[in-house]
Scaffold this motif. Structure first.
Motif, mmCIF file in Angstrom:
data_model
loop_
_atom_site.group_PDB
_atom_site.id
_atom_site.type_symbol
_atom_site.label_atom_id
_atom_site.label_comp_id
_atom_site.label_asym_id
_atom_site.label_seq_id
_atom_site.Cartn_x
_atom_site.Cartn_y
_atom_site.Cartn_z
ATOM 1 N N ASP A 11 0.784 -1.046 -0.001
ATOM 2 C CA ASP A 11 -0.161 0.069 0.111
ATOM 3 C C ASP A 11 0.648 1.463 -0.015
ATOM 4 O O ASP A 11 1.980 1.296 0.533
ATOM 5 C CB ASP A 11 -0.973 0.050 1.154
ATOM 6 C CG ASP A 11 -1.935 -0.866 1.167
ATOM 7 O OD1 ASP A 11 -2.215 -1.618 -0.042
ATOM 8 O OD2 ASP A 11 -2.594 -1.392 2.239
ATOM 9 N N GLU A 38 -2.010 7.548 0.744
ATOM 10 C CA GLU A 38 -3.011 8.246 0.073
ATOM 11 C C GLU A 38 -2.743 9.499 -0.658
ATOM 12 O O GLU A 38 -1.745 10.312 -0.143
ATOM 13 C CB GLU A 38 -4.408 8.429 1.131
ATOM 14 C CG GLU A 38 -4.933 7.195 1.653
ATOM 15 C CD GLU A 38 -5.869 6.512 0.950
ATOM 16 O OE1 GLU A 38 -6.060 6.815 -0.374
ATOM 17 O OE2 GLU A 38 -6.116 5.510 1.351
ATOM 18 N N SER A 67 -10.533 8.130 7.663
ATOM 19 C CA SER A 67 -9.492 7.298 7.135
ATOM 20 C C SER A 67 -8.271 7.671 7.544
ATOM 21 O O SER A 67 -7.788 8.638 7.278
ATOM 22 C CB SER A 67 -9.583 7.112 5.518
ATOM 23 O OG SER A 67 -8.547 6.428 5.126
ATOM 24 N N THR A 112 -3.826 6.328 8.493
ATOM 25 C CA THR A 112 -2.960 5.280 8.328
ATOM 26 C C THR A 112 -2.234 4.912 9.471
ATOM 27 O O THR A 112 -1.409 5.749 10.065
ATOM 28 C CB THR A 112 -2.027 5.730 7.187
ATOM 29 O OG1 THR A 112 -2.759 6.308 5.857
ATOM 30 C CG2 THR A 112 -1.190 4.803 6.682
ATOM 31 N N ASN A 148 -4.545 0.617 6.552
ATOM 32 C CA ASN A 148 -5.485 1.855 6.342
ATOM 33 C C ASN A 148 -6.545 1.319 7.350
ATOM 34 O O ASN A 148 -7.042 0.249 7.141
ATOM 35 C CB ASN A 148 -5.840 2.092 5.066
ATOM 36 C CG ASN A 148 -4.896 2.671 4.418
ATOM 37 O OD1 ASN A 148 -4.219 3.484 4.624
ATOM 38 N ND2 ASN A 148 -4.886 2.242 2.904
ATOM 39 N N GLU A 167 -10.418 2.344 8.311
ATOM 40 C CA GLU A 167 -11.643 3.290 7.733
ATOM 41 C C GLU A 167 -12.795 2.895 8.800
ATOM 42 O O GLU A 167 -13.179 2.228 9.463
ATOM 43 C CB GLU A 167 -12.039 2.738 6.263
ATOM 44 C CG GLU A 167 -11.244 2.723 5.539
ATOM 45 C CD GLU A 167 -11.459 1.890 4.091
ATOM 46 O OE1 GLU A 167 -11.039 2.146 3.252
ATOM 47 O OE2 GLU A 167 -12.373 1.186 4.106
ATOM 48 N N HIS A 197 -3.132 12.639 4.752
ATOM 49 C CA HIS A 197 -2.558 11.627 3.999
ATOM 50 C C HIS A 197 -1.219 11.201 4.036
ATOM 51 O O HIS A 197 -0.951 10.112 3.659
ATOM 52 C CB HIS A 197 -3.062 12.085 2.725
ATOM 53 C CG HIS A 197 -2.221 12.940 1.749
ATOM 54 N ND1 HIS A 197 -2.538 14.179 2.016
ATOM 55 C CD2 HIS A 197 -1.232 12.668 0.783
ATOM 56 C CE1 HIS A 197 -1.376 14.739 1.146
ATOM 57 N NE2 HIS A 197 -0.921 13.989 0.445
#
Length: 788
Positions: free
Chosen positions: A603, A606, A613, A615, A628, A630, A715
């Motif tokens: 991954d 983002e 969301s 990380t 991740n 959510e 992100h």
């Protein structure tokens, strides 16, 4: 009685064949020899008519020419199936019984054979006779017959297995009795009685009686045979041994071979360093061997024990290498990284060097336990350590060992006894101070033969192993000069008392940067040579190696990496062997052509800030990875859904994170009845992969806070840490691997617990150069940095 009539409804006469010692039964085949003149005439008569004869047993089996009074009056009419001439006037006849018959009149023909007028002698039909006996009694009798018949068959070995199987299937007990009678060696009078008896109950009683008697007779006979054979064997054995000893002494002039063996043992004894208090015992054993004949069974046992004891080094040691610079060079030559192990060995050498300078000749060596995932170099580093410290190397794999005797040996009294593998290794290497590697110590087992891990308690205890007793050797042995190193994949499989005796050194999985260096320095050159190439024919760019590590391997060690490099070498070898190229430089873009599609992906960060969301960072057996998390909030009734195959610990972290968010309801703009009117769904993608552990606590809390407040999460930010109900950020493990995973995913900043600052030195410089690491103590600090 109903009579047997021919088709014209008149009585018929039938030829008679007398039988000696055997009785024929209906519905069963019977083979017998025929050679008497009267028998052959009766046989000829039957073959010329309807191929039927009456088989009558003789009362006296010694009678050569039986008269009418010498034959029983009840027999069996049988069809002649086959006649085989063995030699002149001597035949083998195969018949099949048809029905029982009683002789009305026996007539001697002028040529010397008999014919008989007969009446059928039937039994009461079985379906009627069986109802006249109690059902349970009948079943019990049947079981007894089968049991006796089976026992007789097993003990004598005279009855084919098919007959036993067939007997068990018979539901008609009359037929069962006939079958048993044919196969068991009853007296012919008893067999005839069974043929003549018509009452089923009496026949059942008779067959049980006869079977029991025959079984007892056989058992008595066997017992007598054993006693006789034992007496004869002992006499013959004593005579044979006396003659053999006399012959050897005469021809070899006084047992020269035994004396030669004893002399050889005495030479070994003179050279041995066995402690003084045990030398007298060993010398007595050598004298015993000298007096034993060479073929005496105990001689080989004694010789094997003496050879084992006399070959043990007992204080003999090799010169140690105490050059610290040379040791560093050797360790760095063979392995990249593994700083903790290398540092511990240098420490040991430094201490040893100072002790020798101060006149301390011996010291208790450390008991090191290297714990780490497969493929990180635990076993191979041990071999390099042996070279670095100047010791001989012994490796013993403990995986799957369940027998304590593997460690301590067997006592000499057992057949095939031998020393344990510890003493065997010392004897083979012939020095008291080797490096002894006990590989896979966490894979030890135990069963009824003992617990090997308990036997290792003495071996791996520096306070006890100077007086180790092997059951076979029997003489105490000093193992304190041995440098023991053990390896394990996990400490969970090591018993507590054993683990307490060892110094733990953890070997974490390699980072991507470390794997790159290992591949360049060690694995690729090794595989180039192994696959018939040279450095001029194949080279790989750093990008190709990095891609190979990231896309085609997922492991903590480098075994799969080495296999994939071997595949690359083989593919290039094909091209060179077919004269397509003389040199091949592998670039990252060539990997899919050589190795096929990518096996693994990672991954990435983002590309935009999102609500709900966050990380996180996870430790896996193969290293680190991003995670991740959510969160969605929906109208509902206060239900909390957790999906993504989460373990119990991770579920508890989610509940703790929700409790923290509720405690900050005012800061997050959450109404009092918000929880009651909404459902919260927390999901961690990659649902096929099990996930657990507390380190995602602050990540879950951040995603929850974002979803509740509507604020976005950065992100380019990742985080790891356990959360408490009060919002404290608690320490975690695997920071090195998690940092590497964040760097690989193009994350710019990570949040770590304040208490994990002590682990920052473990993170590679190549990672810290491009990754901002911020330590936090509370969840409030996390939200201040993470939420936009």
């Amino acid at each position: 009685m109903a009579q047997k009539f021919s088709q014209d409804n008149t009585k018929t006469e039938i030829p008679v064949i007398p039988l000696r010692g055997i009785v024929a039964y209906p519905k069963l085949t019977l083979a017998f020899d025929a050679g008497r003149a009267g028998t052959l005439l009766a046989l000829d008569k039957a073959l010329k008519s309807n191929r039927q004869v009456l088989l009558l047993a003789q009362k006296d089996i010694d009678t050569e020419e039986p008269k009418a009074g010498d034959l029983y009056r009840v027999g069996t009419v049988a069809d002649i199936i086959q006649v085989l001439e063995v030699k002149n006037d001597y035949y083998k006849i195969l018949t099949e019984g048809v029905y029982r018959a009683k002789v009305e009149r026996l007539t001697r023909r002028h040529k010397g054979y008999y014919t008989a007028q007969i009446m059928e002698y039937p039994r009461i039909p079985y379906h009627i006779a069986s109802k006249q006996i109690d059902e349970l009694q009948l079943e019990a009798t049947h079981r007894e017959i089968i049991s006796l018949f089976e026992t007789y068959a097993i003990e004598t070995g005279l009855i084919p297995p098919d007959a036993i199987s067939f007997a068990k299937t018979l539901k008609n007990y009359d037929q069962l009795i006939d079958l048993v009678s044919v196969h068991v060696n009853f007296k012919h009078e008893n067999k005839q009685a069974l043929l003549e008896e018509q009452d089923l109950g009496k026949r059942l009683e008779q067959i049980i009686l006869y079977l029991s008697q025959e079984l007892k007779l056989f058992q008595y006979g066997q017992e007598i045979d054993r006693k006789v054979k034992k007496a004869i064997d002992k006499q013959q054995r004593d005579y044979y041994l006396r003659e053999q000893m006399r012959t050897i002494e005469d021809e070899l002039s006084g047992a020269r071979s035994e004396l030669t063996e004893a002399d050889r043992l005495r030479e070994l004894f003179a050279e041995s360093n066995i402690p003084e208090e045990y030398r007298e015992k060993v010398e007595r054993e050598i004298d015993r061997v000298a007096r034993m004949p060479a073929n005496f069974p105990e001689a080989s046992v004694q010789i094997n024990w003496l050879e084992m004891v006399l070959k043990l080094p007992f204080g003999k040691t090799d010169q140690e290498k105490l050059d610290l610079q040379l040791a560093r060079k050797i360790l760095d030559r063979d392995h990249y990284g593994l700083k903790d192990v290398k540092q511990r060995i240098i420490e040991y050498l430094a201490v040893r060097k100072l002790q020798i300078e101060q006149g301390i000749k011996s010291t208790k060596g450390p008991i090191l336990c290297l714990v780490g995932p497969p493929g990180v170099g635990k076993t191979s580093i041990a071999k390099s350590i042996a070279e670095a410290v100047g010791r001989k190397y012994i490796r013993m794999s403990l995986g799957g060992i369940r027998d304590e005797s593997e460690i301590r040996g067997h006592r000499r009294t057992y057949v095939g006894a031998m020393a344990g593998r510890i003493m065997q290794g010392i004897s083979h290497i012939n020095t008291d101070n080797p490096l002894f590697l006990l590989d896979e110590i966490d894979k030890l087992g135990n069963d009824f033969r003992g617990d090997p891990s308990s036997a290792l308690l003495e071996v791996l205890d520096p306070e006890q192993n100077n007086n180790f007793r092997d059951h076979y050797v029997e003489i105490p042995y000093d193992l304190s000069n041995v440098l023991f190193i053990t390896t394990a994949n996990s400490i969970e499989g090591i018993p507590g008392p054993l683990f307490d005796r060892m110094e733990l050194i953890r070997l974490s999985g390699y980072t991507e940067v470390e794997k790159l260096e290992i591949a360049k320095r060690h694995l690729l050159p090794k595989q180039i040579i192994a696959n018939g190439l040279n450095a001029k024919q194949l080279s790989m760019t750093d990008g190709a190696l990095t891609g190979l590590i990231s896309w085609y391997t997922a492991e903590a060690g480098v075994r799969q990496l080495e296999r994939e490099l071997a595949r690359v070498c083989r593919r290039v070898a094909i091209k060179i062997a077919e004269d397509e190229v003389s040199h091949y430089r592998v670039k990252q873009t060539d990997l899919e052509d050589l190795l096929g599609k990518r096996k693994y992906t990672y991954d990435m960060a983002e590309k935009e800030d999102l609500v709900g969301s966050a990380t996180g960072l996870a430790w896996t057996y193969a290293g680190g990875d991003t995670l991740n998390i959510e969160v969605n909030i929906l109208p509902g009734s206060g239900k909390l859904d957790l999906t993504g195959q989460l373990g119990n610990v991770m579920k508890e972290s989610a509940k703790a994170a929700l409790t923290y968010c509720r405690s900050r309801s005012e800061d997050l703009g959450m109404a009092e009845d918000f929880i009651k009117q909404h459902d919260i769904h927390i999901h961690v993608p990659a649902g096929a992969v099990p996930k657990d552990g507390p380190s995602a606590g602050i990540t879950i809390a951040t995603a929850l806070a974002s979803a509740i407040s509507g604020k976005k999460v950065r992100h380019d930010l990742a985080m790891t840490g356990e959360i408490s109900l009060r919002g404290r950020v608690l320490p975690i493990g695997g920071l090195k691997e998690k940092s590497v995973a964040a760097h690989r995913a193009k994350i710019k900043e990570i949040l770590i617990p304040k208490e994990n600052e002590r682990d920052l030195d473990d993170i590679p410089e190549s990672v810290t150069k491009n990754l901002k690491i911020t330590s936090v103590q509370t969840m409030d600090e996390v939200l201040k940095i993470a939420l936009i």
